[in-house]
Design a protein around this motif. Structure first.
Motif, PDB file in Angstrom:
ATOM      1  N   PHE A 188       0.834  -1.195   0.000  1.00 22.38           N
ATOM      2  CA  PHE A 188       0.000   0.000   0.000  1.00 22.38           C
ATOM      3  C   PHE A 188       0.876   1.255   0.000  1.00 22.38           C
ATOM      4  O   PHE A 188       1.897   1.305   0.679  1.00 22.38           O
ATOM      5  N   LEU A 189       0.455   2.240  -0.764  1.00 22.51           N
ATOM      6  CA  LEU A 189       1.095   3.559  -0.751  1.00 22.51           C
ATOM      7  C   LEU A 189       0.150   4.523  -0.041  1.00 22.51           C
ATOM      8  O   LEU A 189      -0.965   4.744  -0.489  1.00 22.51           O
ATOM      9  N   VAL A 190       0.625   5.059   1.076  1.00 22.28           N
ATOM     10  CA  VAL A 190      -0.211   5.974   1.873  1.00 22.28           C
ATOM     11  C   VAL A 190       0.310   7.398   1.671  1.00 22.28           C
ATOM     12  O   VAL A 190       1.484   7.677   1.920  1.00 22.28           O
ATOM     13  N   ILE A 191      -0.554   8.278   1.178  1.00 28.97           N
ATOM     14  CA  ILE A 191      -0.187   9.669   0.917  1.00 28.97           C
ATOM     15  C   ILE A 191      -0.942  10.562   1.901  1.00 28.97           C
ATOM     16  O   ILE A 191      -2.181  10.669   1.835  1.00 28.97           O
ATOM     17  N   PRO A 192      -0.225  11.200   2.813  1.00 28.28           N
ATOM     18  CA  PRO A 192      -0.906  12.101   3.759  1.00 28.28           C
ATOM     19  C   PRO A 192      -1.552  13.275   3.019  1.00 28.28           C
ATOM     20  O   PRO A 192      -1.019  13.771   2.023  1.00 28.28           O
ATOM     21  N   GLY A 193      -2.657  13.700   3.519  1.00 25.54           N
ATOM     22  CA  GLY A 193      -3.340  14.848   2.899  1.00 25.54           C
ATOM     23  C   GLY A 193      -4.157  15.589   3.935  1.00 25.54           C
ATOM     24  O   GLY A 193      -4.387  15.100   5.032  1.00 25.54           O
TER      25      GLY A 193
END
Length: 239
Positions: A233-238
């Protein structure tokens, strides 16, 4: 004729491993829906040579379509399995090497697992009776040209089949148990375990169907209630 293939169910008891029984029961139900005439289990139906096979016999009675026959070839985990151990209409255990005709001029050779023997050595006594490219091998062990990956459930080399064996005896198709990961390469097929036995056995499970009239091998998913996945999984904070 349509023939289904599975292997490495490693049944114990319903109480201990209900998912394994559920997966095999699903294969029987799909065989009924698809009009399969024969189911072949290529070794390790049982996790060990148990003195009591009552849970399997109950599953067999309740799930097996009336017209479906089942052939069991012992593997390295249940190599002591004998035909007298199981009771059930249409149920056959080949505890000795057996060459049988199919209804379309093909032959099928059942080779149960043997310690300290290669598949080539098991095929050799039948060599003069085999028809080139018109016979099918069903056995249990390692294909030396197959994918090699660490397996915590099965360590070492078991009853190997080599490329020179294939070149010498010329089977049309080969269906093997022992490797739990599904593999298809050239004419060699591992259906894989229909229910994962270890967390490393990831992905959807399957069984195979051979249409002898068309010469086609197709894969069908097993509706297993236990499936392991290995995902990234690639988790991108936003905001």
């Amino acid at each position: 004729m349509k023939i289904a293939f599975t292997a490495d169910t490693h049944l114990t008891t319903q109480e201990k491993h209900p998912h394994r029984f559920q997966a095999l029961g699903d294969i029987y139900r799909q065989c009924a829906e698809l009009g399969i005439q024969l189911l072949i289990i290529a070794g390790d139906l049982f996790d060990q040579s148990l003195p009591n096979y009552a849970d399997f016999e109950k599953l067999y009675r309740e799930s097996r379509p009336e017209a479906l026959k089942t052939i069991i070839v012992p593997g390295n985990h249940d190599h002591k399995l004998q035909k007298e151990a199981l009771a059930g209409e249409g149920l056959q255990v080949y505890s000795e090497p057996t060459l049988q005709p199919l209804n379309d001029s093909r032959q099928i050779l059942f080779l149960p697992y043997r310690d300290h023997q290669s598949m080539g050595e098991g095929i050799a006594p039948f060599a003069e009776r085999l028809q080139d490219r018109r016979w099918i091998l069903v056995s249990h062990g390692d294909w030396s040209a197959g994918q090699q990956s660490p397996d915590p459930y099965e360590r070492g080399v078991y009853m190997p089949l080599t490329t020179p064996d294939l070149e010498r005896y010329q089977p049309e198709l080969v269906f093997l148990g022992h490797i739990h990961l599904p593999q298809d390469r050239d004419q060699v097929y591992y259906p894989g375990s229909p229910c994962p036995l270890d967390i490393t056995e990831t992905g959807l499970r399957r069984f195979l169907i051979l249409d002898t009239q068309k010469g086609q091998v197709i894969s069908r998913p097993v509706n297993s209630s236990l499936i392991y996945f290995d995902e990234s999984f690639l988790v991108i904070p936003g905001k």
